[in-house]
Design a protein around this motif. Structure first.
Motif, mmCIF file in Angstrom:
data_model
loop_
_atom_site.group_PDB
_atom_site.id
_atom_site.type_symbol
_atom_site.label_atom_id
_atom_site.label_comp_id
_atom_site.label_asym_id
_atom_site.label_seq_id
_atom_site.Cartn_x
_atom_site.Cartn_y
_atom_site.Cartn_z
ATOM 1 N N GLY A 247 6.129 -0.932 12.759
ATOM 2 C CA GLY A 247 6.795 -1.689 13.666
ATOM 3 C C GLY A 247 5.800 -2.052 14.644
ATOM 4 N N ARG A 248 6.367 -2.050 15.994
ATOM 5 C CA ARG A 248 5.719 -2.763 16.941
ATOM 6 C C ARG A 248 4.514 -1.803 17.539
ATOM 7 N N MET A 249 4.674 -0.523 16.925
ATOM 8 C CA MET A 249 3.645 0.453 17.262
ATOM 9 C C MET A 249 2.240 0.227 16.462
ATOM 10 N N SER A 250 2.180 -0.615 15.627
ATOM 11 C CA SER A 250 1.110 -0.812 14.638
ATOM 12 C C SER A 250 -0.202 -0.987 15.631
ATOM 13 N N SER A 251 0.024 -1.627 16.651
ATOM 14 C CA SER A 251 -1.406 -1.780 17.366
ATOM 15 C C SER A 251 -1.841 -0.428 17.909
ATOM 16 N N GLN A 252 -1.099 0.741 18.114
ATOM 17 C CA GLN A 252 -1.506 2.011 18.614
ATOM 18 C C GLN A 252 -1.822 2.900 17.678
ATOM 19 N N ILE A 253 -2.012 2.518 16.224
ATOM 20 C CA ILE A 253 -2.040 3.477 15.185
ATOM 21 C C ILE A 253 -3.323 3.094 14.554
ATOM 22 N N ILE A 254 -4.141 4.027 14.345
ATOM 23 C CA ILE A 254 -5.539 4.158 13.541
ATOM 24 C C ILE A 254 -5.083 4.559 12.154
ATOM 25 N N ASN A 255 -5.415 3.768 11.112
ATOM 26 C CA ASN A 255 -5.133 4.063 9.798
ATOM 27 C C ASN A 255 -6.062 4.244 8.800
ATOM 28 N N LYS A 256 -5.949 5.176 7.639
ATOM 29 C CA LYS A 256 -6.934 5.243 6.763
ATOM 30 C C LYS A 256 -6.814 4.175 5.858
ATOM 31 N N VAL A 257 -5.709 3.854 5.520
ATOM 32 C CA VAL A 257 -5.604 2.703 4.648
ATOM 33 C C VAL A 257 -4.581 1.663 5.185
ATOM 34 N N SER A 258 -4.955 0.550 5.545
ATOM 35 C CA SER A 258 -4.144 -0.669 6.033
ATOM 36 C C SER A 258 -4.053 -1.902 5.124
ATOM 37 N N ILE A 259 -2.917 -2.179 4.704
ATOM 38 C CA ILE A 259 -2.568 -3.267 3.706
ATOM 39 C C ILE A 259 -1.933 -4.333 4.463
ATOM 40 N N ASN A 260 -2.448 -5.480 4.711
ATOM 41 C CA ASN A 260 -1.931 -6.505 5.412
ATOM 42 C C ASN A 260 -1.549 -7.816 4.486
ATOM 43 N N ILE A 261 -0.305 -8.006 4.168
ATOM 44 C CA ILE A 261 -0.035 -9.149 3.146
ATOM 45 C C ILE A 261 -0.491 -10.719 3.677
ATOM 46 N N TYR A 262 -0.033 -10.922 5.159
ATOM 47 C CA TYR A 262 -0.789 -12.008 5.460
ATOM 48 C C TYR A 262 -1.566 -11.770 6.427
ATOM 49 N N GLY A 263 -1.186 -10.873 7.450
ATOM 50 C CA GLY A 263 -2.167 -10.405 8.524
ATOM 51 C C GLY A 263 -1.677 -9.215 9.142
ATOM 52 N N GLY A 264 -2.677 -8.382 9.872
ATOM 53 C CA GLY A 264 -2.111 -7.123 10.644
ATOM 54 C C GLY A 264 -2.856 -7.063 11.862
ATOM 55 N N TYR A 265 -2.202 -6.171 12.693
ATOM 56 C CA TYR A 265 -2.616 -6.207 14.241
ATOM 57 C C TYR A 265 -2.505 -4.597 14.307
ATOM 58 N N THR A 266 -3.612 -4.102 14.280
ATOM 59 C CA THR A 266 -3.822 -2.694 14.270
ATOM 60 C C THR A 266 -4.636 -1.845 15.387
ATOM 61 N N ALA A 267 -4.691 -0.570 15.806
ATOM 62 C CA ALA A 267 -5.605 0.201 16.467
ATOM 63 C C ALA A 267 -6.897 0.186 16.044
ATOM 64 N N GLY A 268 -7.124 0.388 14.651
ATOM 65 C CA GLY A 268 -8.335 0.949 14.072
ATOM 66 C C GLY A 268 -7.941 1.049 12.627
#
Length: 573
Positions: A247-268
């Protein structure tokens, strides 16, 4: 356990046979009209009266219904459902099985919504665009213009802690103990902002215009509010920024695997991130980041970053950055930066910059800058610059290009035009055995300078024209005496362009200082002349009598020893 419970088990065991009862008949049981008027009776006795009036059986578990409880005064009329709802406290559901009604605890709702309002603790005014979030459940929302919010939690396990954050206010937490805590009034208090400059600059990846275009203002506001809270999780998938498994917390989460269909906004990322169009990370990225259009990393990148159009790292990069159009690193580079159009490093570089267009490094360069058009370093270059145009503030390596510029140089510039701003140059008029009048410009460093020469005999009966390019090195013998060793390639015009006449000349020149800027110079030379021209036009020389100690190399080439002497004006560049 009472008899009613055994009835309940019996009904459950025979449930399959009851399922064959028509739905219209089962529905009529709960819709039947009953009327109960009792005083000081137990719950079980009242249920028995309802059974008798409706001519059906009621099954229930006494662990969930206090059947021995005494009801002081109970008067109800209506459908069976209405009477049971009035009698039983708590939330229950009723299922019909043939001539039985089974009472069960109502299914617990999975989600729970909390509403409230956030107010300024000093002014009591609403606080808009404040972040309300749960650190445990990783859900969040923003307050509206009136400070109101609604947040949907994934479970109802109390107590629940909600946190409040907004730039300019102190972080606040509140504990909700039960569902009875509704219409919350939550206060937050202003505080002085004391953030590190680097955190402000690098953490706010939305400063880039593409990020502002693709990340909503609400998501960017929340990212700023919750700038100090981050958590690591194994996986996330998103459609666009904000529409993700976090959800909207994606920008605060550091992921080991991040798959973004169009685009993503993550912490790292601490593993692999793949974007259908783009990836935006607020903090560090490790190992692999791939996108078809662009990647933005606000922190440090360790590993490989690949994009078809644009890559940007707001801190430093230790690894490889491969870009179709261009890449920018605002910190330091240790590794390789390669693109088709341009590369830019705003810090120092240790490794290689490779581009068809241009490479720019504002810091020190230790390694290779290679491009078709040009390379620029605004500090020291210890390595190689290879391109049509090269510039270094302080050259301590090698430049190879058509035009090479440097503010100062202790290295080597190899090209048609080499200019060292804090170096030296000279303009000479001299004579030699080839032609009596020559003008030579020398520019570069003491270790290696370039030479541009034009000359003519100015004699109508024995005309000859020479022009060419050469390289030289200076040796300091004393304060007033220097030695120059030079190698020149000269084209010779003797009345015909084709076949071409070429002369290679090596010379050693002693240069004697006679004033602050003027020197006398003279020395021996050795020349190799080659021409396929069999007949020379009238009025032009044949170069058949030049020099001394002359000898034939082959039928087209001759060599001889010669001389040069002249006057030079020496200047500081």
């Amino acid at each position: 356990m009472r008899l009613h419970f055994w009835s309940f088990l019996l009904v459950a065991a025979l449930g399959a046979s009851f399922l064959s009862v028509p739905a219209c008949h089962a529905q009529k049981i709960l819709d039947k009209y009953v009327s109960v008027s009792v005083k000081n009776q137990s719950v079980s006795a009242i249920l028995k009266l309802v059974e008798e009036q409706g001519r059906f059986k009621i099954g229930y578990n006494s662990d969930i219904i206090s059947s021995d409880s005494i009801v002081g005064n109970f008067v109800r009329s209506g459908s069976v459902t209405q009477v049971l709802d009035a009698l039983l406290t708590g939330k229950f559901q009723y299922k019909e099985k043939g001539d039985y009604i089974i009472i069960q605890r109502a299914a617990r709702e999975k989600y729970y919504q909390i509403a409230g309002q956030v107010l300024d603790g000093e002014t009591d005014k609403p606080v808009d665009y404040a972040s309300v979030y749960s650190m445990q459940q990783l859900v969040s929302t923003l307050t509206d213009d009136a400070g109101a919010f609604k947040i949907r939690l994934r479970d109802r396990n109390f107590p629940i802690t909600l946190s409040l954050s907004k730039v300019g206010y102190a972080d606040t937490s509140i504990v909700i103990n039960s569902e009875a805590d509704t219409d919350l009034k939550m206060l937050i208090y202003p505080k002085a902002i004391d953030l590190d400059t680097l955190v402000i600059t690098n953490a706010n990846s939305s400063n880039f215009w593409l990020a502002r275009l693709l990340v909503s203002s609400r998501l960017r506001a929340q990212s700023r509010n919750i700038g100090r809270f981050f958590v690591a999780l194994p996986f996330q998938a998103s459609l666009t920024p904000g529409l993700s498994t976090h959800g909207r917390m994606s920008s605060q989460i550091i992921n080991k695997v991040s798959i973004n269909i169009y685009g993503g906004y993550t912490a790292g990322v601490n593993g692999v991130e793949i974007g259908g169009l783009f990836n935006i990370s607020k903090k560090d990225v490790r190992y692999v980041q791939l996108a078809t259009t662009f990647n933005i990393v606000a922190g440090h990148l360790t590993g490989i970053q690949v994009a078809a159009i644009y890559n940007q790292v707001l801190d430093s990069l230790n690894g490889v950055q491969l870009t179709g159009v261009g890449g920018v690193i605002k910190g330091h580079l240790e590794g390789v930066q390669a693109s088709f159009v341009f590369n830019s490093v705003l810090g120092s570089m240790s490794g290689a910059q490779l581009a068809l267009g241009a490479n720019v490094a504002t810091g020190n360069v230790k390694g290779v800058q290679m491009s078709i058009l040009g390379n620029v370093s605004q500090k020291n270059v210890k390595g190689l610059q290879l391109g049509v145009f090269n510039y270094a503030k302080r050259l301590k390596g090698v430049q190879v290009g058509f035009i090479n510029l440097a503010d100062s140089s202790s290295g080597y510039s190899i090209g048609f035009l080499n200019i060292v701003k804090k170096g030296s140059g000279s303009l000479s008029v001299h004579a030699n055995e080839l032609v009596p009048w020559n003008i030579t410009w020398k520019s570069g460093s003491r270790k290696l300078y370039n030479i541009l020469t034009v000359g003519s005999s100015l004699n109508s009966a024995h005309k000859a024209y020479v022009y060419g390019f050469g390289l030289g090195r200076q040796f300091i013998l004393s304060d007033n005496l220097k030695l120059y060793t030079e190698l020149e390639h000269l084209d010779v015009y003797l009345g015909d362009v084709k076949p071409q006449s070429v002369l290679y000349r090596f010379q050693a020149i002693l240069d004697l200082k006679i004033s602050k800027q003027f020197t006398l110079n003279a020395g021996p030379s050795f020349s190799l002349f080659s021409s396929g021209q069999k007949e020379f036009k009238t009025g032009y020389q044949s170069f058949s009598d030049k020099g001394f100690l002359r000898f034939n190399v082959n039928k087209y080439s001759n060599a001889w020893a010669g001389y040069q002497f002249g006057l030079s004006w020496n200047y500081k560049q």
